[in-house]
Design a protein around this motif. Structure first.
Motif, PDB file in Angstrom:
ATOM      1  N   SER A 224     -48.254  62.047   7.468  1.00 44.33           N
ATOM      2  CA  SER A 224     -47.259  62.942   7.036  1.00 44.33           C
ATOM      3  C   SER A 224     -46.555  63.460   8.253  1.00 44.33           C
ATOM      4  N   ILE A 225     -45.396  63.482   8.419  1.00 47.99           N
ATOM      5  CA  ILE A 225     -44.551  63.744   9.450  1.00 47.99           C
ATOM      6  C   ILE A 225     -43.482  64.926   9.224  1.00 47.99           C
ATOM      7  N   VAL A 226     -43.416  65.833   9.898  1.00 53.39           N
ATOM      8  CA  VAL A 226     -42.320  66.671  10.097  1.00 53.39           C
ATOM      9  C   VAL A 226     -41.986  67.011  11.419  1.00 53.39           C
ATOM     10  N   ILE A 227     -40.394  66.881  11.793  1.00 57.09           N
ATOM     11  CA  ILE A 227     -39.981  67.123  13.076  1.00 57.09           C
ATOM     12  C   ILE A 227     -38.917  68.111  13.076  1.00 57.09           C
ATOM     13  N   HIS A 228     -39.149  69.276  13.820  1.00 57.30           N
ATOM     14  CA  HIS A 228     -38.132  70.115  14.076  1.00 57.30           C
ATOM     15  C   HIS A 228     -37.380  70.227  15.355  1.00 57.30           C
ATOM     16  N   PRO A 229     -36.226  69.781  15.652  1.00 58.85           N
ATOM     17  CA  PRO A 229     -35.771  69.704  16.843  1.00 58.85           C
ATOM     18  C   PRO A 229     -35.360  71.077  17.636  1.00 58.85           C
ATOM     19  N   ARG A 230     -35.251  71.271  18.890  1.00 56.91           N
ATOM     20  CA  ARG A 230     -34.397  72.227  19.388  1.00 56.91           C
ATOM     21  C   ARG A 230     -32.875  72.266  19.262  1.00 56.91           C
ATOM     22  N   ASN A 231     -32.418  71.357  19.418  1.00 56.27           N
ATOM     23  CA  ASN A 231     -30.826  71.354  19.117  1.00 56.27           C
ATOM     24  C   ASN A 231     -30.565  71.231  17.811  1.00 56.27           C
ATOM     25  N   PRO A 232     -29.655  72.226  17.364  1.00 52.62           N
ATOM     26  CA  PRO A 232     -29.164  72.189  15.792  1.00 52.62           C
ATOM     27  C   PRO A 232     -28.348  70.784  15.602  1.00 52.62           C
ATOM     28  N   ARG A 233     -27.988  70.110  16.566  1.00 56.80           N
ATOM     29  CA  ARG A 233     -27.296  68.776  16.429  1.00 56.80           C
ATOM     30  C   ARG A 233     -28.309  67.610  15.947  1.00 56.80           C
ATOM     31  N   VAL A 234     -29.573  67.799  16.178  1.00 60.92           N
ATOM     32  CA  VAL A 234     -30.364  66.778  15.897  1.00 60.92           C
ATOM     33  C   VAL A 234     -31.278  67.064  14.351  1.00 60.92           C
TER      34      VAL A 234
ATOM     35  N   HIS B 235     -29.380  64.648  21.078  1.00 60.42           N
ATOM     36  CA  HIS B 235     -30.289  65.876  21.848  1.00 60.42           C
ATOM     37  C   HIS B 235     -29.410  66.635  22.683  1.00 60.42           C
ATOM     38  N   ASP B 236     -28.296  65.956  23.328  1.00 60.37           N
ATOM     39  CA  ASP B 236     -27.593  66.390  24.532  1.00 60.37           C
ATOM     40  C   ASP B 236     -26.274  67.108  24.119  1.00 60.37           C
ATOM     41  N   LEU B 237     -26.093  67.059  22.788  1.00 58.31           N
ATOM     42  CA  LEU B 237     -24.847  67.623  22.117  1.00 58.31           C
ATOM     43  C   LEU B 237     -24.718  69.201  22.606  1.00 58.31           C
ATOM     44  N   PRO B 238     -23.563  69.829  22.756  1.00 55.52           N
ATOM     45  CA  PRO B 238     -23.455  71.126  22.998  1.00 55.52           C
ATOM     46  C   PRO B 238     -23.631  71.896  21.872  1.00 55.52           C
ATOM     47  N   TYR B 239     -24.276  73.332  21.918  1.00 53.08           N
ATOM     48  CA  TYR B 239     -24.202  74.101  20.660  1.00 53.08           C
ATOM     49  C   TYR B 239     -24.217  75.518  21.320  1.00 53.08           C
ATOM     50  N   SER B 240     -24.136  76.460  20.407  1.00 51.86           N
ATOM     51  CA  SER B 240     -23.905  77.762  20.797  1.00 51.86           C
ATOM     52  C   SER B 240     -24.804  78.811  19.861  1.00 51.86           C
ATOM     53  N   PRO B 241     -24.931  79.980  20.257  1.00 53.48           N
ATOM     54  CA  PRO B 241     -25.488  80.915  19.127  1.00 53.48           C
ATOM     55  C   PRO B 241     -25.085  80.701  17.963  1.00 53.48           C
TER      56      PRO B 241
END
Length: 310
Positions: free
Chosen positions: A103-113, A231-237
């Motif tokens: 079983s796998i779940v991945i939560h990324p840092r970038n909200p675009r991922v 992963h490198d797409l820009p994001y803001s608060p």
């Protein structure tokens, strides 16, 4: 054709955990090198034993460049089926069970991922009954239709190689399963979900095991694609705020509706391993509504059953 036994299935699933962890660590390391020569994330491994029988290996990454928190768990547990489990399986007589899976779940840092989940499992009873189950689904914080279409096409290709009827059947099953009734929205853009797959006149146990392997082995190429692309797409608060709210929905589904979570807790599984699917942070705001015609509102409009992505 020789039919696989539970030891062969268990050994394969242990190897699948290894393959996926290696692929994720490699992809996270590549992102680190492209960013600022930082070191990519690695998985911490815990071995655990279930008091009633069996155990597993839990691997968690919490220091990645792309992956903020990711869990890849393997388990093989056995024992006497509880009353709750017997009810869930519509059984009236006592029975012992054996269950193994990844079983796998991945939560990324970038909200675009996107968040991603996969589970492949095998269940066997002392009565001789067995079945395969599993699935893979995608939960973007922001739904990008092109990404959703690409994701579903990968799954359809896997399904079509084994049975042309699988994708439509299992896609509908995923829409129904990964649904949050109290919110009247799907958890994400779905994927495929299957359970209680047994041999029949046209499909052997070996065929079902081959399909399960194909689903499991599709995970790493699919998710490392999104890691590299987004992963490198820009994001803001603003996007981070929305990410926290969508993670909250993820928690609601897993705690209120997910059968795997309930099964693990009811069979006295290891709590830390069962709940490793939880995000590192999640937010809830009272009666929150996104602005009309905003990217957040657009995403909500697509979180529904029956969207034909391919």
């Amino acid at each position: 054709m020789q039919q696989p036994d539970r030891q062969q299935i268990t050994t394969y699933l242990q190897g699948l955990q290894d393959q996926i962890c290696t692929a994720l660590e490699t992809a996270d390391g590549l992102a680190a090198n492209l960013a600022d020569n930082r070191t990519g994330g690695t998985f911490r491994e815990d071995h655990w034993q279930r008091p009633g029988g069996g155990g597993g290996r839990s691997r968690v990454m919490a220091d990645g460049i792309v992956i903020e928190k990711g869990g890849v768990g393997f388990s093989a547990v056995e024992g006497e089926a509880s009353a709750a489990t017997l009810r869930q399986l519509n059984l009236t007589e006592p029975a012992d069970f054996y269950a193994t899976g990844v079983s796998i779940v991945i939560h990324p840092r970038n909200p675009r991922v996107p968040i991603i989940h996969m589970n492949v499992r095998y269940f066997e009873l002392s009565t001789g009954t067995y079945w395969f189950g599993g699935g893979i689904d995608l939960t973007p914080h922001y739904v990008v239709p092109e990404d959703a279409r690409w994701f579903h096409q990968q799954l359809k290709t896997v399904c079509d190689q084994h049975d042309p009827a699988y994708y439509s059947r299992f896609k509908t099953w995923a829409d129904d399963y990964f649904y949050i009734p109290h919110r009247q929205e799907t958890r994400g853009v779905g994927g495929i979900f299957f359970d209680y797959l047994k041999e029949n006149e046209t499909t052997s146990k070996a065929d079902l095991f081959a399909f399960q392997r194909a689903v499991g082995e599709s995970f790493a190429p699919i998710y490392t694609h999104f890691m590299a692309q987004n992963h490198d797409l820009p994001y803001s608060p603003r996007e981070q705020h929305w990410q926290g709210l969508r993670r909250g929905r993820y928690v609601e589904f897993n705690l209120a509706w997910d059968r795997g979570t309930k099964f693990g807790l009811e069979t006295n599984g290891r709590t830390e391993s069962i709940l490793m699917s939880m995000p590192p942070q999640a937010n809830w705001l009272y009666d929150y509504h996104p602005e009309p015609n905003s990217p957040e509102a657009d995403t909500l409009s697509l979180l529904r059953k029956g969207v034909n992505w391919v």
